[in-house]
Design a protein around this motif. Structure first.
Motif, PDB file in Angstrom:
ATOM      1  N   UNK A 207      58.569  54.862  58.250  1.00  0.00           N
ATOM      2  CA  UNK A 207      57.823  55.244  59.074  1.00  0.00           C
ATOM      3  C   UNK A 207      56.740  56.457  57.152  1.00  0.00           C
ATOM      4  N   UNK A 208      57.711  56.986  56.348  1.00  0.00           N
ATOM      5  CA  UNK A 208      57.050  57.951  55.380  1.00  0.00           C
ATOM      6  C   UNK A 208      55.935  56.735  54.330  1.00  0.00           C
ATOM      7  N   UNK A 209      56.709  56.006  54.391  1.00  0.00           N
ATOM      8  CA  UNK A 209      55.628  54.562  54.098  1.00  0.00           C
ATOM      9  C   UNK A 209      53.843  54.964  54.349  1.00  0.00           C
ATOM     10  N   UNK A 210      54.337  54.833  55.678  1.00  0.00           N
ATOM     11  CA  UNK A 210      53.147  54.830  56.464  1.00  0.00           C
ATOM     12  C   UNK A 210      52.070  56.177  57.275  1.00  0.00           C
ATOM     13  N   UNK A 211      53.608  57.013  56.121  1.00  0.00           N
ATOM     14  CA  UNK A 211      52.535  58.039  57.049  1.00  0.00           C
ATOM     15  C   UNK A 211      52.020  58.823  55.253  1.00  0.00           C
ATOM     16  N   UNK A 212      52.379  58.332  54.145  1.00  0.00           N
ATOM     17  CA  UNK A 212      51.909  58.925  53.617  1.00  0.00           C
ATOM     18  C   UNK A 212      50.602  58.030  52.618  1.00  0.00           C
ATOM     19  N   UNK A 213      50.782  56.942  53.321  1.00  0.00           N
ATOM     20  CA  UNK A 213      49.055  55.521  53.657  1.00  0.00           C
ATOM     21  C   UNK A 213      48.219  56.074  53.901  1.00  0.00           C
ATOM     22  N   UNK A 214      48.502  57.261  54.974  1.00  0.00           N
ATOM     23  CA  UNK A 214      48.006  57.858  55.999  1.00  0.00           C
ATOM     24  C   UNK A 214      47.153  58.906  55.151  1.00  0.00           C
ATOM     25  N   UNK A 215      48.047  60.021  54.394  1.00  0.00           N
ATOM     26  CA  UNK A 215      47.147  60.800  53.765  1.00  0.00           C
ATOM     27  C   UNK A 215      46.330  60.018  52.778  1.00  0.00           C
ATOM     28  N   UNK A 216      47.157  58.510  52.626  1.00  0.00           N
ATOM     29  CA  UNK A 216      45.812  58.226  51.053  1.00  0.00           C
ATOM     30  C   UNK A 216      44.471  58.165  51.949  1.00  0.00           C
ATOM     31  N   UNK A 217      44.818  57.422  52.549  1.00  0.00           N
ATOM     32  CA  UNK A 217      42.808  56.854  53.980  1.00  0.00           C
ATOM     33  C   UNK A 217      42.783  58.318  53.778  1.00  0.00           C
ATOM     34  N   UNK A 218      43.133  59.013  54.239  1.00  0.00           N
ATOM     35  CA  UNK A 218      42.580  60.782  54.748  1.00  0.00           C
ATOM     36  C   UNK A 218      41.730  61.092  53.483  1.00  0.00           C
ATOM     37  N   UNK A 219      42.114  61.035  51.853  1.00  0.00           N
ATOM     38  CA  UNK A 219      42.093  61.320  50.995  1.00  0.00           C
ATOM     39  C   UNK A 219      40.665  60.278  50.574  1.00  0.00           C
ATOM     40  N   UNK A 220      40.785  58.990  51.199  1.00  0.00           N
ATOM     41  CA  UNK A 220      39.261  58.645  51.136  1.00  0.00           C
ATOM     42  C   UNK A 220      38.574  58.355  51.596  1.00  0.00           C
ATOM     43  N   UNK A 221      38.766  59.201  52.567  1.00  0.00           N
ATOM     44  CA  UNK A 221      37.799  59.790  53.968  1.00  0.00           C
ATOM     45  C   UNK A 221      38.004  58.007  54.264  1.00  0.00           C
TER      46      UNK A 221
ATOM     47  N   UNK B  10      39.402  58.632  57.784  1.00  0.00           N
ATOM     48  CA  UNK B  10      39.861  58.950  59.165  1.00  0.00           C
ATOM     49  C   UNK B  10      40.433  57.392  59.643  1.00  0.00           C
ATOM     50  N   UNK B  11      39.463  56.577  60.585  1.00  0.00           N
ATOM     51  CA  UNK B  11      39.439  55.500  61.059  1.00  0.00           C
ATOM     52  C   UNK B  11      41.476  55.103  60.974  1.00  0.00           C
ATOM     53  N   UNK B  12      41.581  54.599  59.854  1.00  0.00           N
ATOM     54  CA  UNK B  12      42.328  53.187  58.824  1.00  0.00           C
ATOM     55  C   UNK B  12      44.094  55.044  59.119  1.00  0.00           C
ATOM     56  N   UNK B  13      43.787  56.254  59.101  1.00  0.00           N
ATOM     57  CA  UNK B  13      44.700  57.410  58.435  1.00  0.00           C
ATOM     58  C   UNK B  13      45.450  57.633  60.279  1.00  0.00           C
ATOM     59  N   UNK B  14      44.377  56.973  60.821  1.00  0.00           N
ATOM     60  CA  UNK B  14      45.600  57.291  62.203  1.00  0.00           C
ATOM     61  C   UNK B  14      45.958  56.639  62.813  1.00  0.00           C
ATOM     62  N   UNK B  15      45.792  55.357  62.027  1.00  0.00           N
ATOM     63  CA  UNK B  15      46.576  53.756  62.205  1.00  0.00           C
ATOM     64  C   UNK B  15      47.878  53.833  61.748  1.00  0.00           C
ATOM     65  N   UNK B  16      47.642  54.329  60.353  1.00  0.00           N
ATOM     66  CA  UNK B  16      49.369  54.606  60.084  1.00  0.00           C
ATOM     67  C   UNK B  16      50.156  56.067  60.814  1.00  0.00           C
ATOM     68  N   UNK B  17      49.277  56.560  60.934  1.00  0.00           N
ATOM     69  CA  UNK B  17      50.010  57.677  61.204  1.00  0.00           C
ATOM     70  C   UNK B  17      50.737  57.571  62.707  1.00  0.00           C
TER      71      UNK B  17
ATOM     72  N   UNK C 196      47.723  63.521  62.994  1.00  0.00           N
ATOM     73  CA  UNK C 196      47.174  62.830  63.700  1.00  0.00           C
ATOM     74  C   UNK C 196      47.121  63.470  64.836  1.00  0.00           C
ATOM     75  N   UNK C 197      47.136  64.330  65.602  1.00  0.00           N
ATOM     76  CA  UNK C 197      46.476  66.117  66.200  1.00  0.00           C
ATOM     77  C   UNK C 197      45.001  65.968  65.769  1.00  0.00           C
TER      78      UNK C 197
ATOM     79  N   UNK D 299      38.817  66.517  64.596  1.00  0.00           N
ATOM     80  CA  UNK D 299      38.091  65.646  63.786  1.00  0.00           C
ATOM     81  C   UNK D 299      37.357  64.751  64.154  1.00  0.00           C
ATOM     82  N   UNK D 300      37.977  63.160  64.695  1.00  0.00           N
ATOM     83  CA  UNK D 300      36.682  62.498  64.892  1.00  0.00           C
ATOM     84  C   UNK D 300      36.240  62.317  66.922  1.00  0.00           C
ATOM     85  N   UNK D 301      36.801  63.643  67.563  1.00  0.00           N
ATOM     86  CA  UNK D 301      36.676  63.563  68.526  1.00  0.00           C
ATOM     87  C   UNK D 301      35.057  64.996  68.046  1.00  0.00           C
ATOM     88  N   UNK D 302      34.931  65.647  67.578  1.00  0.00           N
ATOM     89  CA  UNK D 302      34.235  66.348  67.396  1.00  0.00           C
ATOM     90  C   UNK D 302      33.053  65.644  67.471  1.00  0.00           C
TER      91      UNK D 302
END
Length: 219
Positions: A170-184, A186-193, A210-211, A216-219
């Motif tokens: 789970x922590x690897x997925x979380x961190x890959x989510x953070x990386x995806x956010x860093x690279x803008x 968002x959808x990929x980040x959401x998948x990992x979270x 995730x929240x 952000x995606x809904x706005x």
């Protein structure tokens, strides 16, 4: 089979009293041999008897000041007590005496991490990762350290490797989510979270991230 080997087996089977008896006999038979003291020190560390463990490792070093595993054992004693600077000194000694194993480099890296010297930790965690390509914990900490040092692409690569070793990390997925956010992404980040939360519903950081992404995606 000699008493040291028998003692190690008993220790691995959690028969600590029997292990202690065998190590004591081995030391009595060969009082000038450091290995008995080192094994007894490891047993005492395992039992959280740090004061006595320290004495045994120091005795081994008195007998043979090139006994690399004695310094490594002493480093673990200090590490377990969160005396990271002292632990670091012993792990460095172990490496200088020729111990070139993943564990010692990993522990050395972790002493720097605990003191928030992430730059200094990196070469040691890299060496540990090279020596133990299939060790999930080592690979994960190395990936994390890369990210903390701003080496995002390498961190992503290593974290993806962690998931190859353990798909439910789970922590690897979380961190890959953070990386995806860093690279803008968002959808990929959401998948990992989401995946991190699926594996571990208690993952507070993933839930929070995730929240925020959903908002952000809904706005």
């Amino acid at each position: 089979m000699d008493k040291l080997k028998q003692g190690i087996e008993q220790m691995q089977n959690h028969n600590y009293e029997e292990a202690a008896k065998l190590f004591t006999e081995a030391i009595e038979e060969n009082p000038k041999e450091p290995v008995g003291y080192i094994n007894f020190g490891n047993l005492l560390t395992h039992m959280n008897d740090y004061e006595r463990a320290e004495r045994f490792f120091n005795r081994a070093i008195e007998i043979d000041n090139t006994a690399a595993t004695a310094y490594y054992g002493l480093g673990n004693v200090f590490y377990e007590q969160e005396k990271y600077t002292k632990a670091q000194e012993q792990f460095i000694q172990a490496v200088q005496q020729g111990l070139d194993e993943a564990d010692v480099h990993f522990m050395l890296g972790m002493t720097f991490i605990h003191q928030e010297y992430v730059k200094l930790a990196l070469p040691y965690l890299l060496r540990a990762a090279e020596l133990a390509p299939d060790d999930v914990d080592i690979q994960f900490q190395y990936g994390l350290c890369l990210a903390q040092n701003g080496q995002i692409d390498q961190a992503e690569q290593v974290m993806s490797g962690v998931l190859q070793l353990e798909s439910q990390h789970s922590d690897a997925h979380y961190n890959l989510g953070v990386v995806a956010l860093h690279k803008e992404k968002a959808t990929k980040a959401l998948e990992h979270f989401s995946k991190a939360l699926e594996i571990n519903p208690e993952h507070m950081l993933a839930a929070h991230a995730k929240g925020q992404v959903e908002q952000a995606l809904n706005e």
